[in-house]
Design a protein around this motif. Sequence first.
Motif, PDB file in Angstrom:
ATOM      1  N   ALA A 271       0.833  -1.203   0.000  1.00 49.06           N
ATOM      2  CA  ALA A 271       0.000   0.000   0.000  1.00 49.06           C
ATOM      3  C   ALA A 271       0.871   1.257   0.000  1.00 49.06           C
ATOM      4  CB  ALA A 271      -0.925  -0.015   1.212  1.00 49.06           C
ATOM      5  N   ASP A 272       1.985   1.235   0.737  1.00 47.07           N
ATOM      6  CA  ASP A 272       2.905   2.373   0.728  1.00 47.07           C
ATOM      7  C   ASP A 272       3.493   2.588  -0.670  1.00 47.07           C
ATOM      8  OD1 ASP A 272       2.482   2.844   3.398  1.00 47.07           O
ATOM      9  OD2 ASP A 272       4.241   1.701   4.067  1.00 47.07           O
ATOM     10  N   CYS A 273       3.847   1.489  -1.348  1.00 47.33           N
ATOM     11  CA  CYS A 273       4.383   1.594  -2.711  1.00 47.33           C
ATOM     12  C   CYS A 273       3.347   2.213  -3.649  1.00 47.33           C
ATOM     13  CB  CYS A 273       4.788   0.215  -3.226  1.00 47.33           C
ATOM     14  SG  CYS A 273       6.178  -0.535  -2.360  1.00 47.33           S
ATOM     15  N   PHE A 274       2.107   1.785  -3.478  1.00 44.58           N
ATOM     16  CA  PHE A 274       1.050   2.328  -4.333  1.00 44.58           C
ATOM     17  C   PHE A 274       0.801   3.801  -4.017  1.00 44.58           C
ATOM     18  CE2 PHE A 274      -3.518   2.666  -5.629  1.00 44.58           C
ATOM     19  CZ  PHE A 274      -3.286   2.520  -6.992  1.00 44.58           C
ATOM     20  N   GLY A 275       0.935   4.165  -2.742  1.00 44.71           N
ATOM     21  CA  GLY A 275       0.801   5.567  -2.377  1.00 44.71           C
ATOM     22  C   GLY A 275       1.868   6.424  -3.023  1.00 44.71           C
ATOM     23  N   GLU A 276       3.084   5.877  -3.132  1.00 41.83           N
ATOM     24  CA  GLU A 276       4.161   6.607  -3.794  1.00 41.83           C
ATOM     25  C   GLU A 276       3.875   6.766  -5.283  1.00 41.83           C
ATOM     26  OE1 GLU A 276       9.072   6.599  -3.881  1.00 41.83           O
ATOM     27  OE2 GLU A 276       7.969   4.853  -3.125  1.00 41.83           O
ATOM     28  N   ILE A 277       3.314   5.741  -5.891  1.00 41.63           N
ATOM     29  CA  ILE A 277       2.930   5.841  -7.303  1.00 41.63           C
ATOM     30  C   ILE A 277       1.896   6.945  -7.493  1.00 41.63           C
ATOM     31  CG2 ILE A 277       1.755   4.632  -9.192  1.00 41.63           C
ATOM     32  CD1 ILE A 277       2.972   2.029  -8.114  1.00 41.63           C
ATOM     33  N   ARG A 278       0.935   6.992  -6.610  1.00 40.40           N
ATOM     34  CA  ARG A 278      -0.126   8.002  -6.719  1.00 40.40           C
ATOM     35  C   ARG A 278       0.421   9.408  -6.570  1.00 40.40           C
ATOM     36  NH1 ARG A 278      -4.339   6.402  -2.337  1.00 40.40           N
ATOM     37  NH2 ARG A 278      -5.466   8.177  -3.227  1.00 40.40           N
ATOM     38  N   ARG A 279       1.445   9.578  -5.730  1.00 39.96           N
ATOM     39  CA  ARG A 279       2.030  10.896  -5.545  1.00 39.96           C
ATOM     40  C   ARG A 279       2.851  11.343  -6.749  1.00 39.96           C
ATOM     41  NH1 ARG A 279       2.934   8.706  -0.401  1.00 39.96           N
ATOM     42  NH2 ARG A 279       5.118   8.239  -0.916  1.00 39.96           N
ATOM     43  N   LEU A 280       3.508  10.384  -7.409  1.00 37.31           N
ATOM     44  CA  LEU A 280       4.412  10.729  -8.499  1.00 37.31           C
ATOM     45  C   LEU A 280       3.759  10.691  -9.877  1.00 37.31           C
ATOM     46  CD1 LEU A 280       7.568   8.734  -7.318  1.00 37.31           C
ATOM     47  CD2 LEU A 280       7.210  11.205  -7.188  1.00 37.31           C
ATOM     48  N   ARG A 281       2.647   9.979  -9.982  1.00 34.22           N
ATOM     49  CA  ARG A 281       2.016   9.822 -11.291  1.00 34.22           C
ATOM     50  C   ARG A 281       0.571  10.302 -11.254  1.00 34.22           C
ATOM     51  NH1 ARG A 281       4.699   5.982 -14.702  1.00 34.22           N
ATOM     52  NH2 ARG A 281       3.004   6.426 -16.159  1.00 34.22           N
ATOM     53  N   ASP A 282       0.307  11.420 -11.925  1.00 33.07           N
ATOM     54  CA  ASP A 282      -1.070  11.903 -11.991  1.00 33.07           C
ATOM     55  C   ASP A 282      -1.960  10.964 -12.806  1.00 33.07           C
ATOM     56  OD1 ASP A 282      -0.402  14.133 -10.497  1.00 33.07           O
ATOM     57  OD2 ASP A 282       0.049  15.366 -12.278  1.00 33.07           O
ATOM     58  N   ASP A 283      -1.323  10.186 -13.677  1.00 37.22           N
ATOM     59  CA  ASP A 283      -2.081   9.285 -14.558  1.00 37.22           C
ATOM     60  C   ASP A 283      -2.128   7.862 -14.021  1.00 37.22           C
ATOM     61  OD1 ASP A 283       0.591   8.716 -14.850  1.00 37.22           O
ATOM     62  OD2 ASP A 283       0.474   8.352 -17.011  1.00 37.22           O
ATOM     63  N   TYR A 284      -1.936   7.685 -12.710  1.00 34.11           N
ATOM     64  CA  TYR A 284      -1.799   6.330 -12.165  1.00 34.11           C
ATOM     65  C   TYR A 284      -3.029   5.464 -12.431  1.00 34.11           C
ATOM     66  CZ  TYR A 284      -4.864   7.399  -8.170  1.00 34.11           C
ATOM     67  OH  TYR A 284      -5.926   7.732  -7.378  1.00 34.11           O
ATOM     68  N   ARG A 285      -4.203   6.065 -12.529  1.00 35.43           N
ATOM     69  CA  ARG A 285      -5.418   5.275 -12.797  1.00 35.43           C
ATOM     70  C   ARG A 285      -5.460   4.735 -14.217  1.00 35.43           C
ATOM     71  NH1 ARG A 285      -9.824   5.217  -9.460  1.00 35.43           N
ATOM     72  NH2 ARG A 285      -9.665   6.428  -7.536  1.00 35.43           N
TER      73      ARG A 285
END
Length: 249
Positions: free
Chosen positions: A99-113
């Motif tokens: 979940a922490d890794c995914f949180g980092e993705i969400r912070r760095l990538r606006d297009d994560y979805r």
Amino acid sequence: MTSDSAHHVRLLVLGGPRVGKTSICRRFLYGEFETRYRPTLEEQYSRTFQLGGTRLELDVLDTCGDNSFPAMRRVSIAHAQAFLLVFSVDSHSSLLQAADCFGEIRRLRDDYREVPTLLAGNKSDVPGDERQVNSITASNWFFSKMSAERGRFLECSALRNTNVTEVFRSFLVLGNIPTVPGPSTAVRRQLSLRLSRRRAASPAPDGKAPAAETDPASFQKARSKSLIRRASRKKAKPAEMTDDQCGVQ
């Protein structure tokens, strides 16, 4: 397709230590499993697959689980085209790390979805009394953050080679990569053999099968008579020629 379409995918594997990230990668890419644990600093694997009319070049970056190189991690996340988040079903803390890794993705990538992302619960082979994370809990958390069009959750076992191939096959679906296969050589041979058999079994115009197809002896006799007639014609031909045809005056 007149020519193969090519796709190049950079897949980033994230998760805590000892969850089986490297085991999943090596099981899929090389069909091997290492029982001894070796901490991963950072490993990159490159393979090319021919999927029907599609040529897929896959680069897999397997990261360390303790986030020892945060700057490199951020660069990898920024350039990745797909994410594989791995946790172990016998460790609730490993799900929190995923979940922490995914949180980092969400912070760095606006297009994560919009980026194909798969959450894999490894070690599904463990006994029930050792399991700390059930599939419903992991699935509910993941899809509360990720769109179903670009996200998927699967449990797998690198040890038993259960669902490992399906993990990577899911990225083809999530990434809309076409995999329509053309007929293999074996299939083409089978089709050719079937057609040959159908032609051989086709009846003659009068509705009866030719004698040569129903009686091998008749076929041999017919072939012998044909050869005799050809030889006779060749021998008789010089005798039938006239003087004029030979150019004698």
